[in-house]
Design an enzyme around this catalytic site. Structure first.
Site, PDB file in Angstrom:
ATOM      1  N   HIS A  49       0.847  -1.199   0.000  1.00 13.38           N
ATOM      2  CA  HIS A  49       0.000   0.000   0.000  1.00 13.38           C
ATOM      3  C   HIS A  49       0.878   1.243   0.000  1.00 13.38           C
ATOM      4  O   HIS A  49       0.880   2.028   0.945  1.00 13.38           O
ATOM      5  CB  HIS A  49      -0.934   0.003   1.208  1.00 13.38           C
ATOM      6  N   CYS A  50       1.605   1.431  -1.053  1.00 15.72           N
ATOM      7  CA  CYS A  50       2.584   2.507  -1.156  1.00 15.72           C
ATOM      8  C   CYS A  50       2.411   3.178  -2.514  1.00 15.72           C
ATOM      9  O   CYS A  50       1.998   2.545  -3.477  1.00 15.72           O
ATOM     10  CB  CYS A  50       3.990   1.902  -1.023  1.00 15.72           C
ATOM     11  N   GLY A  51       2.761   4.426  -2.589  1.00 10.77           N
ATOM     12  CA  GLY A  51       2.694   5.136  -3.859  1.00 10.77           C
ATOM     13  C   GLY A  51       3.625   4.566  -4.914  1.00 10.77           C
ATOM     14  O   GLY A  51       3.464   4.849  -6.099  1.00 10.77           O
ATOM     15  N   THR A  62       4.048   1.240  -5.334  1.00 10.30           N
ATOM     16  CA  THR A  62       3.669  -0.163  -5.556  1.00 10.30           C
ATOM     17  C   THR A  62       3.633  -0.528  -7.038  1.00 10.30           C
ATOM     18  O   THR A  62       3.914  -1.672  -7.395  1.00 10.30           O
ATOM     19  CB  THR A  62       2.317  -0.466  -4.875  1.00 10.30           C
TER      20      THR A  62
END
Length: 139
Positions: free
Chosen positions: A20-22, A24
């Site tokens: 859940h990361c920018g 990803t």
């Protein structure tokens, strides 16, 4: 698992990941790198980490993001700490040789002797020219 034994003598691209990361979407480029260089011996290896509070609440959910959403076929390992005194020994060694990851999707290119030859921050995409040059250098 003994990582040194499993990857001994092989060039490796190590990445700390989060589902859940920018960044990803970098899973797509990592998979493309894996497909492009696997026959030349490169091992792409991802280590899930929740050090930046962006990992899924379970390994099953994290695996779904990697394998289902992005079609990852390279090795992904269970969630481990990658920063500070509690970091997994692999990431303590990577930090010693290069630098500690400041965020998710930090990339390390490691030669056949286990030496970090290049380290790239999250914003550097896996298919950036500098990353490709470092990978080709260790092949």
């Amino acid at each position: 698992m003994d990582l040194a034994q499993r990857f001994a003598g092989q060039p490796v691209l190590v990445v700390n990941t989060a589902s859940h990361c920018g960044f990803t979407n970098q899973f797509k480029e990592l998979e493309a790198i894996h497909q492009r260089y696997k026959d030349r011996g490169l091992k792409v290896v991802g280590f899930s980490s929740d050090d930046f509070d962006q990992e899924a609440e379970s390994e099953a959910k994290a695996a779904e993001v990697c394998f289902v959403n992005f079609g990852v076929s390279f090795d992904m390992f269970a969630t481990i700490p990658v920063r500070g005194a509690g970091a997994h020994p692999l990431f303590r060694e990577l930090a010693r040789q290069a630098e500690e990851p400041r965020w998710n999707f930090h990339k390390y290119v490691i030669d056949r002797d286990g030496k970090v030859v290049a380290s790239f921050p999250s914003r550097t995409k896996p298919d950036a020219p500098d990353v490709i040059r470092a990978i080709e250098k260790v092949l």
